[in-house]
Design a protein around this motif. Sequence first.
Motif, PDB file in Angstrom:
ATOM      1  N   GLU A   1       0.844  -1.144  -0.049  1.00  9.96           N
ATOM      2  CA  GLU A   1      -0.103  -0.075   0.159  1.00  9.96           C
ATOM      3  C   GLU A   1       0.981   1.298  -0.069  1.00  9.96           C
ATOM      4  OE1 GLU A   1      -3.976   1.879   2.373  1.00  9.96           O
ATOM      5  OE2 GLU A   1      -3.122   0.073   3.229  1.00  9.96           O
ATOM      6  N   GLU A   2       1.929   1.321   0.736  1.00  8.74           N
ATOM      7  CA  GLU A   2       3.009   2.246   0.629  1.00  8.74           C
ATOM      8  C   GLU A   2       3.719   2.427  -0.638  1.00  8.74           C
ATOM      9  OE1 GLU A   2       3.627   4.832   2.846  1.00  8.74           O
ATOM     10  OE2 GLU A   2       1.530   3.812   3.741  1.00  8.74           O
ATOM     11  N   LEU A   3       4.043   1.277  -1.298  1.00 11.32           N
ATOM     12  CA  LEU A   3       4.824   1.225  -2.514  1.00 11.32           C
ATOM     13  C   LEU A   3       4.187   1.485  -3.665  1.00 11.32           C
ATOM     14  CD1 LEU A   3       7.540  -0.007  -3.620  1.00 11.32           C
ATOM     15  CD2 LEU A   3       5.977  -1.959  -4.103  1.00 11.32           C
TER      16      LEU A   3
ATOM     17  N   LEU B   1       1.265   3.305  -6.572  1.00 14.62           N
ATOM     18  CA  LEU B   1       0.587   4.498  -6.803  1.00 14.62           C
ATOM     19  C   LEU B   1      -0.920   4.166  -6.380  1.00 14.62           C
ATOM     20  CD1 LEU B   1       2.059   5.544 -10.135  1.00 14.62           C
ATOM     21  CD2 LEU B   1       2.139   6.662  -8.062  1.00 14.62           C
ATOM     22  N   PRO B   2      -1.898   5.018  -5.942  1.00 17.34           N
ATOM     23  CA  PRO B   2      -3.166   4.619  -5.264  1.00 17.34           C
ATOM     24  C   PRO B   2      -4.116   3.874  -6.412  1.00 17.34           C
ATOM     25  CG  PRO B   2      -2.876   6.879  -4.827  1.00 17.34           C
ATOM     26  CD  PRO B   2      -1.691   6.327  -5.619  1.00 17.34           C
ATOM     27  N   GLY B   3      -4.059   4.214  -7.685  1.00 14.24           N
ATOM     28  CA  GLY B   3      -4.606   3.716  -8.769  1.00 14.24           C
ATOM     29  C   GLY B   3      -4.045   2.046  -9.109  1.00 14.24           C
ATOM     30  N   ALA B   4      -2.782   1.931  -9.027  1.00 10.39           N
ATOM     31  CA  ALA B   4      -1.913   0.686  -9.215  1.00 10.39           C
ATOM     32  C   ALA B   4      -2.329  -0.333  -8.039  1.00 10.39           C
ATOM     33  CB  ALA B   4      -0.439   0.800  -9.292  1.00 10.39           C
ATOM     34  N   TYR B   5      -2.474   0.310  -6.540  1.00  6.25           N
ATOM     35  CA  TYR B   5      -2.790  -0.318  -5.408  1.00  6.25           C
ATOM     36  C   TYR B   5      -4.141  -1.081  -5.685  1.00  6.25           C
ATOM     37  CZ  TYR B   5      -3.204  -2.007  -0.556  1.00  6.25           C
ATOM     38  OH  TYR B   5      -3.347  -2.794   0.394  1.00  6.25           O
ATOM     39  N   ALA B   6      -5.032  -0.147  -6.224  1.00  7.56           N
ATOM     40  CA  ALA B   6      -6.463  -0.694  -6.318  1.00  7.56           C
ATOM     41  C   ALA B   6      -6.536  -1.772  -7.220  1.00  7.56           C
ATOM     42  CB  ALA B   6      -7.298   0.393  -6.866  1.00  7.56           C
ATOM     43  N   MET B   7      -5.694  -2.130  -8.187  1.00  9.27           N
ATOM     44  CA  MET B   7      -5.541  -2.902  -9.114  1.00  9.27           C
ATOM     45  C   MET B   7      -5.051  -4.031  -8.559  1.00  9.27           C
ATOM     46  SD  MET B   7      -5.797  -1.418 -12.976  1.00  9.27           S
ATOM     47  CE  MET B   7      -6.186  -3.146 -13.580  1.00  9.27           C
ATOM     48  N   GLN B   8      -3.979  -3.956  -7.601  1.00  7.71           N
ATOM     49  CA  GLN B   8      -3.257  -4.884  -6.958  1.00  7.71           C
ATOM     50  C   GLN B   8      -4.195  -5.708  -6.032  1.00  7.71           C
ATOM     51  OE1 GLN B   8      -0.263  -6.250  -7.310  1.00  7.71           O
ATOM     52  NE2 GLN B   8      -0.153  -7.569  -5.368  1.00  7.71           N
ATOM     53  N   LYS B   9      -5.012  -5.067  -5.168  1.00  4.85           N
ATOM     54  CA  LYS B   9      -5.926  -5.629  -4.604  1.00  4.85           C
ATOM     55  C   LYS B   9      -6.988  -6.708  -5.393  1.00  4.85           C
ATOM     56  CE  LYS B   9      -7.555  -1.986  -2.515  1.00  4.85           C
ATOM     57  NZ  LYS B   9      -8.263  -1.182  -1.364  1.00  4.85           N
ATOM     58  N   MET B  10      -7.172  -6.153  -6.547  1.00  2.00           N
ATOM     59  CA  MET B  10      -8.050  -7.072  -7.434  1.00  2.00           C
ATOM     60  C   MET B  10      -7.197  -8.416  -7.878  1.00  2.00           C
ATOM     61  SD  MET B  10      -9.603  -3.877  -9.874  1.00  2.00           S
ATOM     62  CE  MET B  10     -10.619  -5.151 -10.903  1.00  2.00           C
ATOM     63  N   GLY B  11      -6.133  -8.490  -7.777  1.00  5.42           N
ATOM     64  CA  GLY B  11      -5.180  -9.569  -7.992  1.00  5.42           C
ATOM     65  C   GLY B  11      -5.507 -10.582  -7.090  1.00  5.42           C
ATOM     66  N   ARG B  12      -6.133 -10.256  -5.773  1.00  4.18           N
ATOM     67  CA  ARG B  12      -6.380 -11.320  -5.003  1.00  4.18           C
ATOM     68  C   ARG B  12      -5.030 -12.039  -4.406  1.00  4.18           C
ATOM     69  NH1 ARG B  12     -10.487  -9.342  -5.756  1.00  4.18           N
ATOM     70  NH2 ARG B  12     -12.602 -10.067  -6.058  1.00  4.18           N
TER      71      ARG B  12
ATOM     72  N   ILE C   1       4.610   2.149  -9.252  1.00  8.72           N
ATOM     73  CA  ILE C   1       5.093   2.410  -7.782  1.00  8.72           C
ATOM     74  C   ILE C   1       5.325   4.030  -7.903  1.00  8.72           C
ATOM     75  CG2 ILE C   1       6.019   0.415  -7.382  1.00  8.72           C
ATOM     76  CD1 ILE C   1       8.782   1.791  -7.246  1.00  8.72           C
ATOM     77  N   LYS C   2       5.365   4.610  -6.509  1.00  2.00           N
ATOM     78  CA  LYS C   2       5.488   6.015  -6.138  1.00  2.00           C
ATOM     79  C   LYS C   2       7.032   6.361  -6.331  1.00  2.00           C
ATOM     80  CE  LYS C   2       2.024   5.583  -2.613  1.00  2.00           C
ATOM     81  NZ  LYS C   2       1.769   5.821  -1.273  1.00  2.00           N
ATOM     82  N   ASN C   3       7.112   7.804  -6.835  1.00  2.00           N
ATOM     83  CA  ASN C   3       8.306   8.291  -6.947  1.00  2.00           C
ATOM     84  C   ASN C   3       9.172   7.632  -7.851  1.00  2.00           C
ATOM     85  OD1 ASN C   3       7.592   9.917  -4.653  1.00  2.00           O
ATOM     86  ND2 ASN C   3       8.102   8.118  -3.288  1.00  2.00           N
ATOM     87  N   VAL C   4       8.814   7.707  -9.057  1.00  2.00           N
ATOM     88  CA  VAL C   4       9.807   7.022 -10.344  1.00  2.00           C
ATOM     89  C   VAL C   4       9.316   8.195 -11.418  1.00  2.00           C
ATOM     90  CG1 VAL C   4      10.060   5.408 -11.796  1.00  2.00           C
ATOM     91  CG2 VAL C   4       9.348   4.702  -9.683  1.00  2.00           C
ATOM     92  N   PRO C   5       9.960   9.252 -11.404  1.00  2.00           N
ATOM     93  CA  PRO C   5       9.773  10.571 -12.410  1.00  2.00           C
ATOM     94  C   PRO C   5      10.409   9.881 -13.715  1.00  2.00           C
ATOM     95  CG  PRO C   5      11.543  10.854 -11.047  1.00  2.00           C
ATOM     96  CD  PRO C   5      10.998   9.567 -10.308  1.00  2.00           C
ATOM     97  N   ILE C   6      10.043  10.576 -14.648  1.00  2.00           N
ATOM     98  CA  ILE C   6      10.433  10.408 -16.142  1.00  2.00           C
ATOM     99  C   ILE C   6      12.006  10.562 -16.140  1.00  2.00           C
ATOM    100  CG2 ILE C   6       9.867  12.780 -16.852  1.00  2.00           C
ATOM    101  CD1 ILE C   6       9.726   9.482 -19.000  1.00  2.00           C
ATOM    102  N   GLU C   7      12.469  11.522 -15.358  1.00  2.00           N
ATOM    103  CA  GLU C   7      13.973  11.592 -15.466  1.00  2.00           C
ATOM    104  C   GLU C   7      14.735  10.253 -15.185  1.00  2.00           C
ATOM    105  OE1 GLU C   7      11.847  15.378 -15.271  1.00  2.00           O
ATOM    106  OE2 GLU C   7      11.820  13.648 -13.686  1.00  2.00           O
ATOM    107  N   MET C   8      13.921   9.293 -14.402  1.00  2.00           N
ATOM    108  CA  MET C   8      14.728   8.183 -14.323  1.00  2.00           C
ATOM    109  C   MET C   8      14.619   7.038 -15.355  1.00  2.00           C
ATOM    110  SD  MET C   8      13.490   7.219 -10.641  1.00  2.00           S
ATOM    111  CE  MET C   8      14.567   5.474 -10.292  1.00  2.00           C
ATOM    112  N   ALA C   9      14.124   7.423 -16.263  1.00  2.00           N
ATOM    113  CA  ALA C   9      13.667   6.321 -17.247  1.00  2.00           C
ATOM    114  C   ALA C   9      14.915   6.296 -18.314  1.00  2.00           C
ATOM    115  CB  ALA C   9      12.405   6.841 -18.238  1.00  2.00           C
ATOM    116  N   PRO C  10      15.189   5.423 -19.218  1.00  2.00           N
ATOM    117  CA  PRO C  10      16.241   5.391 -20.168  1.00  2.00           C
ATOM    118  C   PRO C  10      16.018   6.713 -21.130  1.00  2.00           C
ATOM    119  CG  PRO C  10      15.417   3.258 -19.959  1.00  2.00           C
ATOM    120  CD  PRO C  10      14.572   4.204 -18.986  1.00  2.00           C
ATOM    121  N   GLN C  11      17.057   7.269 -21.681  1.00  2.00           N
ATOM    122  CA  GLN C  11      17.031   8.356 -22.159  1.00  2.00           C
ATOM    123  C   GLN C  11      16.283   8.265 -23.488  1.00  2.00           C
ATOM    124  OE1 GLN C  11      18.485  11.380 -21.569  1.00  2.00           O
ATOM    125  NE2 GLN C  11      17.272  12.198 -23.320  1.00  2.00           N
ATOM    126  N   ASP C  12      16.294   6.714 -24.387  1.00  2.00           N
ATOM    127  CA  ASP C  12      15.268   6.813 -25.353  1.00  2.00           C
ATOM    128  C   ASP C  12      13.772   6.928 -25.044  1.00  2.00           C
ATOM    129  OD1 ASP C  12      15.290   4.375 -23.878  1.00  2.00           O
ATOM    130  OD2 ASP C  12      15.309   3.039 -25.753  1.00  2.00           O
TER     131      ASP C  12
END
Length: 393
Positions: A128-130, A132-143, A335-346
């Motif tokens: 739940e801490e890890l 994003l809220p929308g992703a966590y809602a779908m994580q719960k649906m994974g049972r 997950i939270k706190n992964v800005p686009i600046e962390m993504a590969p340059q391409d």
Amino acid sequence: MTTRRNALLTLLAAALATVAGPALVSAKDFPKPKEPLVINVVDVAGDLQLSQRALEKFAETHPDLVSKFVYTQAPAPELAGKLKAQQAANRLDIDFVLTGNDALAAGIEQGLWTQILPEYKDMFPDLEELYLPGAYAMQKMGRGQGFVDSWYPSGPLLEYAPDRVKDLPATAEELLAWCKANPGKFMYARPANSGPGRTFVMGLPYLLGDKDPQDPIEGWDKTWAYLKELGTCIDYYPSGTTVTMKELGDGTRDIIATTTGWDINPRYLGIVPKDYKVSTLKGFHWVSDANYMAIPKGVAEERLGVLLQLIAFVLEPEQQAFMYDHGYMYPGPSIKNVPIEMAPQDSQETIKNFGRDEYASLIADNPIEPPLDAKPLVAMFDKWDREIGAAKK
């Protein structure tokens, strides 16, 4: 008396342990493979486009656990039957599955997946801490049987050729009227094997004001009537999304159902012209979507330990940054706190060149709804196949 009291305390402790659930397991509780494993991965969601670099990095950084990954791609509707047959024959050759909520839901319904949570929760951070809220809602649906590895608000969006569509529909009713006036020029793909297809269908109850958007059987009277009427001016329903993109790009169709990722990525690939536009309809709600990692029941113990470590690895920020990819599921990270600046340059270049400025406000200013849960999702697929899709066969 003391002996009797101790015996009672022992029984009480055992009873409490039973109520509390199974003992939790960590990585050290699994046997280490005698030699590095070859891991067979089946992708039924196009997820390798996002996650393959993370999987390969796991093999590079854990050479004692994995020698290589072998990848296979397959249609989502075929997976459950294949897994069920292999498990019944005790000849499982699939170790790891990358799936959307379509095949995940079918597997949950049929009991095909390893129950990961709560038994192995000590191998993962606080989800739940890890997430994003929308992703966590779908994580719960994974049972507890599937882990979200990528997430996005999705759609439903309309993508269109601005040089051919001069009277752009602004409401669901106007889309139906436009389709009838331009037969064969609107298209969406079969929901059971298309993220944009199922997102379009799941978004209609919000657009039409249906009784219960989360109950496709009892709460979608307006939606089913609309889909049947819309079907009268649709040529056919492709088995997957890629066909819709190609036919929009080559001029066969003028408007198709799309999502943020399916808008950005095909324009990056050159399948759809860069200057094509997207729009929403009045009453628009996002219906989010995600891809999951799941482990079939029946994998060997030494493999299970490695696969659980793999899931935890993919959920680390450095690996989540790969999920931006080339816009395939924009934004992508779950997950939270992964800005686009962390993504590969391409990936950063793709989003800069093919992203849309309006997505930030669309995401911020409109409700984001979860998709249908497993059981109603399977029921929706079945009803659509029987009552909508079958009409074109």
